[in-house]
Design a protein around this motif. Structure first.
Motif, PDB file in Angstrom:
ATOM      1  N   GLU A 183     -36.433  -1.798  -7.244  1.00 18.31           N
ATOM      2  CA  GLU A 183     -37.548  -0.990  -7.716  1.00 18.31           C
ATOM      3  C   GLU A 183     -38.724  -1.056  -6.745  1.00 18.31           C
ATOM      4  O   GLU A 183     -39.482  -0.110  -6.631  1.00 18.31           O
ATOM      5  N   LYS A 216     -39.206   2.525  -6.948  1.00 24.63           N
ATOM      6  CA  LYS A 216     -40.477   3.087  -7.409  1.00 24.63           C
ATOM      7  C   LYS A 216     -41.573   2.949  -6.366  1.00 24.63           C
ATOM      8  O   LYS A 216     -42.508   3.728  -6.331  1.00 24.63           O
ATOM      9  N   ARG A 249     -36.994  11.610  -3.167  1.00 26.80           N
ATOM     10  CA  ARG A 249     -37.500  10.586  -4.096  1.00 26.80           C
ATOM     11  C   ARG A 249     -38.954  10.866  -4.478  1.00 26.80           C
ATOM     12  O   ARG A 249     -39.846  10.073  -4.203  1.00 26.80           O
ATOM     13  N   CYS A 274     -41.059   8.144  -6.209  1.00 21.62           N
ATOM     14  CA  CYS A 274     -41.274   6.872  -5.511  1.00 21.62           C
ATOM     15  C   CYS A 274     -42.592   6.922  -4.746  1.00 21.62           C
ATOM     16  O   CYS A 274     -42.865   7.870  -4.005  1.00 21.62           O
TER      17      CYS A 274
END
Length: 160
Positions: free
Chosen positions: A101, A125, A146, A149
């Motif tokens: 993450e 993330k 992403r 992110c």
């Protein structure tokens, strides 16, 4: 599986574990920042501990080769590799860590090409990087793949 004499000494001196049964298979936070842990020690850890929520390896004498040991982990959520001597070669191993993450690659040799190749980490993330050259098309590709992110480049959020 038995411990070699060297590995037994490692576990006893670094963690005070006297035998293999004492070594946990799961750890919440393993802070090894500035501990002078090399590739061999990382492999000792990942051969016994299967799940680590947060692993801090900042400023250790690790390299691309040692990153392969990380693929032994069943789960890892946060990996900090700031100021570790790794390059885009390490990305082939890091991108196998699908549970990640947060990934901190600041002050490493990972380039924008390496960032682009990390776009397959679907749970990521936050990604922190500091490439020597900014290649916007590669960073933008990462963000397109992403969008959820947060990409931090040279300690500032990058938005394309």
């Amino acid at each position: 599986m038995r411990l070699s004499k060297k590995e037994r000494r490692f576990w006893k001196t670094k963690f005070s574990f006297k035998d293999i049964k004492s070594i946990p298979e799961e750890m919440e936070h393993l802070n090894l920042r500035d501990e002078d842990f090399g590739n061999e020690e990382l492999c000792f850890i990942t051969s016994r501990i299967r799940i680590i929520d947060r692993l801090d390896l900042d400023s250790n004498p690790l390299d691309d080769e040692g990153m392969e040991c990380l693929t032994r982990l069943e789960s890892i959520k946060e990996l900090r590799l700031k100021s570790v001597d790794i390059t885009d070669e390490a990305v082939k191993y890091i991108k196998q860590l699908q549970s990640l993450e947060l990934l901190h690659l600041g002050s490493t040799g990972v380039s924008c090409e390496g960032v682009k190749n990390l776009s397959g980490l679907k749970n990521l993330k936050t990604l922190l990087v500091s490439p020597k050259e900014i290649e916007e098309e590669k960073l933008n590709y990462f963000l397109q793949q992403r969008p959820d992110c947060k990409l931090i480049v040279n300690y500032q959020e990058y938005s394309g």
